[in-house]
Design an enzyme around this catalytic site. Structure first.
Site, PDB file in Angstrom:
ATOM      1  CD  GLU A 154      -2.381  -1.508   2.637  1.00  0.00           C
ATOM      2  OE1 GLU A 154      -3.441  -2.159   2.675  1.00  0.00           O
ATOM      3  OE2 GLU A 154      -1.800  -1.090   3.653  1.00  0.00           O
ATOM      4  CG  ASP A 170      -6.900  -7.289   4.974  1.00  0.00           C
ATOM      5  OD1 ASP A 170      -7.483  -7.095   6.049  1.00  0.00           O
ATOM      6  OD2 ASP A 170      -6.979  -6.499   4.017  1.00  0.00           O
TER       7      ASP A 170
END
Length: 401
Positions: A154, A170
């Protein structure tokens, strides 16, 4: 089914809201004066994985100048998503061919809050709803990406510089390292595993009693694909919903008779809140004695997800307190230290009931840093690098050892 992208991680001191999910990073604190950050910077992807499969790269995110969602091609040009549907419709193929084994590919990344996905062997399947992009939900066995080996980084690139991370919020999957080449010519990197760390994480999960081995997902051919986060473990039943109850109950009992002191801002030690449990509710007061926010006793989902009963709005009171509580529960420091946040990693994960997923991942990182849960940035234990004058970035696909 596919799940709409939703925010999971918020980096410390980074306040710009993002439209998509995960740990999407953005700057809220101006950097020192530098030459203007260019419209795009180079990202070099190096394939040191040792695997022979074709690599597919995706750069998906929000264009900061317009707020539109879409993808960037290899030149950094932005392409908005077309309208989606209900049920979700297939997204355009945004894949970029990745490097062959032992080779590198350089693409341009624009001013985005986005994700760099990479997959091995197969292209990923993305879809669009009327609300925008949805992402793979591999905790669902029917998800079309369930049997694909993939991962993502990210990043946010804006006028204040580049933030890029390695995230395990996640799932823990295909190993990689991220880096930034700074304006002074030096480089910063994070996310690299220790030698043997990739297999070490899975072996440690297999050896941890209490259902933690159930987080591991494999393909029908025996390929290990990933370990789900404990939040998804609880949601799918892989971990018992009661997995954190013993620790949570002991914390609640302790603070019926003891003050829990939260000083959420390292640079503002005068901002302090005092918490006490009364009638089953944890109430925080400010220096004047006024109640500023309250918390019901959380469950494992709230702890692992840093949401629901530990929701953390982007404000200056409840959000910072909740972030601190979330970190304390996941690292299980709340019983040992009534002054939070506890910033020293030496005391983290010492309880037998703890977030073993985050504990194991941190233990196998070369620099000890990871995003093992949403607010792992409390105390700066996150796998994030930043520079206000970036000249380039890197994403290295590491060996599966």
């Amino acid at each position: 089914m596919l799940r709409t992208l939703r925010r999971r991680v918020t980096a410390v001191a980074l306040g710009l809201a993002t439209a998509l999910g995960g740990g999407w990073l953005a700057a809220g604190v101006p950097s020192p004066a530098h030459a203007a950050v260019p419209a795009t910077i180079p990202l070099t992807i190096t394939n040191n994985s040792g695997r022979a499969e074709q690599i597919h790269i995706y750069n998906l995110g929000t264009e900061l100048s317009s707020g539109r969602q879409g993808w960037a091609d290899a030149s950094g040009a932005f392409h908005p998503w077309p309208a989606g549907g209900n049920p979700p419709t297939p997204a355009p193929d945004a894949s970029i061919p990745g490097p062959a084994p032992g080779r590198s590919t350089t693409i341009q990344i624009p001013k985005f809050s986005g994700r760099i996905y990479f997959s091995y062997g197969r292209k990923m399947e993305f879809r669009l709803t009327t609300g925008g992009l949805v992402q793979p939900a591999v905790q669902n066995p029917t998800d079309p990406n369930r049997d694909i080996l993939f991962n993502w980084s990210e990043y946010t690139l804006n006028d204040s510089g580049l933030w890029i991370n390695s995230t395990q919020v996640d799932m823990f999957s295909a190993p990689y390292t991220v880096g930034v080449r700074r304006g002074d010519g030096t480089t910063l990197s994070t996310g690299k595993l220790r030698p043997g760390g990739y297999n070490g994480v899975f072996n440690a999960l297999r050896g941890q009693s209490g259902g933690w081995a159930n987080l591991i997902q494999t393909r029908s051919d025996g390929t290990v694909l990933r370990a789900l986060s404990p939040l998804y473990g609880v949601e799918t039943g892989a971990l018992p919903a009661s997995v954190m109850d013993d620790y949570i109950n002991r914390v609640w009992n302790k603070y019926t008779g003891t003050d829990l002191i939260v000083t959420p801002f390292a640079d503002r030690p005068d901002v302090r809140y005092t918490g006490r449990v009364s009638g089953g509710v944890l109430r925080f007061t400010d220096g004047s004695g006024a109640v500023v926010t309250t918390f019901q006793k959380p469950d494992a989902s709230s702890v692992f997800g840093c949401h629901r009963l530990l929701d953390a709005p982007n404000d200056q009171v409840r959000g910072p307190i909740s972030r601190t509580l979330c970190a304390g529960f996941n690292r299980t420091t709340l019983l040992a230290n009534p002054h939070q946040p506890d910033r020293s990693a030496a005391g983290f994960y010492q309880e037998p009931v703890t977030n073993h997923y985050a504990r194991i991942i941190h233990a196998h990182m070369a620099d000890g840093k990871a995003y093992g849960f949403a607010f792992d940035d409390v105390g700066h234990h996150e796998s994030l690098v930043h520079d206000g004058d970036p000249r380039g970035a890197s994403l290295t696909l590491d060996p599966f050892d």
